[in-house]
Motif scaffolding. Structure first.
Motif, PDB file in Angstrom:
ATOM      1  N   ARG A   9      63.961  86.889  31.536  1.00  0.00           N
ATOM      2  CA  ARG A   9      62.622  86.582  32.055  1.00  0.00           C
ATOM      3  C   ARG A   9      62.294  87.445  33.267  1.00  0.00           C
ATOM      4  N   THR A  13      59.411  90.298  33.513  1.00  0.00           N
ATOM      5  CA  THR A  13      58.381  90.132  34.539  1.00  0.00           C
ATOM      6  C   THR A  13      58.282  91.384  35.402  1.00  0.00           C
ATOM      7  N   LYS A  25      48.246  96.969  27.466  1.00  0.00           N
ATOM      8  CA  LYS A  25      48.755  96.132  26.373  1.00  0.00           C
ATOM      9  C   LYS A  25      50.272  95.988  26.466  1.00  0.00           C
ATOM     10  N   THR A  28      51.014  93.343  28.925  1.00  0.00           N
ATOM     11  CA  THR A  28      50.735  92.040  28.332  1.00  0.00           C
ATOM     12  C   THR A  28      51.883  91.588  27.436  1.00  0.00           C
ATOM     13  N   VAL A  29      52.432  92.508  26.667  1.00  0.00           N
ATOM     14  CA  VAL A  29      53.554  92.171  25.789  1.00  0.00           C
ATOM     15  C   VAL A  29      54.762  91.735  26.608  1.00  0.00           C
ATOM     16  N   SER A  32      54.255  88.342  28.064  1.00  0.00           N
ATOM     17  CA  SER A  32      54.436  87.343  27.016  1.00  0.00           C
ATOM     18  C   SER A  32      55.918  87.108  26.730  1.00  0.00           C
ATOM     19  N   ALA A  35      57.285  84.926  29.419  1.00  0.00           N
ATOM     20  CA  ALA A  35      56.918  83.524  29.193  1.00  0.00           C
ATOM     21  C   ALA A  35      57.788  82.898  28.105  1.00  0.00           C
ATOM     22  N   ASP A  36      58.072  83.665  27.059  1.00  0.00           N
ATOM     23  CA  ASP A  36      58.955  83.170  25.994  1.00  0.00           C
ATOM     24  C   ASP A  36      60.346  82.864  26.536  1.00  0.00           C
TER      25      ASP A  36
END
Length: 55
Positions: A9, A13, A25, A28-29, A32, A35-36
């Motif tokens: 994580r 980040t 993009k 953003t990936v 995400s 967050a997963d």
């Protein structure tokens, strides 16, 4: 296991926050993915809590 999820994580980040990463993009990936990994860490904690309470 928990430390692995949190480490992943943190790495994702850091990548998402780098100003030299383009295009947006990609950021953003990685956000995400971070967050997963947090979700996975939460699941690991929930499993630990269930196992601890069952003993």
């Amino acid at each position: 296991m928990m430390s692995f999820e949190l480490s992943a994580r943190d790495l994702y980040t850091q990548i998402a926050e780098r100003p030299d990463i383009e295009p947006a993009k990609i950021k953003t990936v990685f956000a995400s993915l971070a967050a997963d990994e947090q979700h996975h860490a939460n699941l690991v904690q929930e499993i630990i809590n269930i196992a601890t309470n069952a003993l």
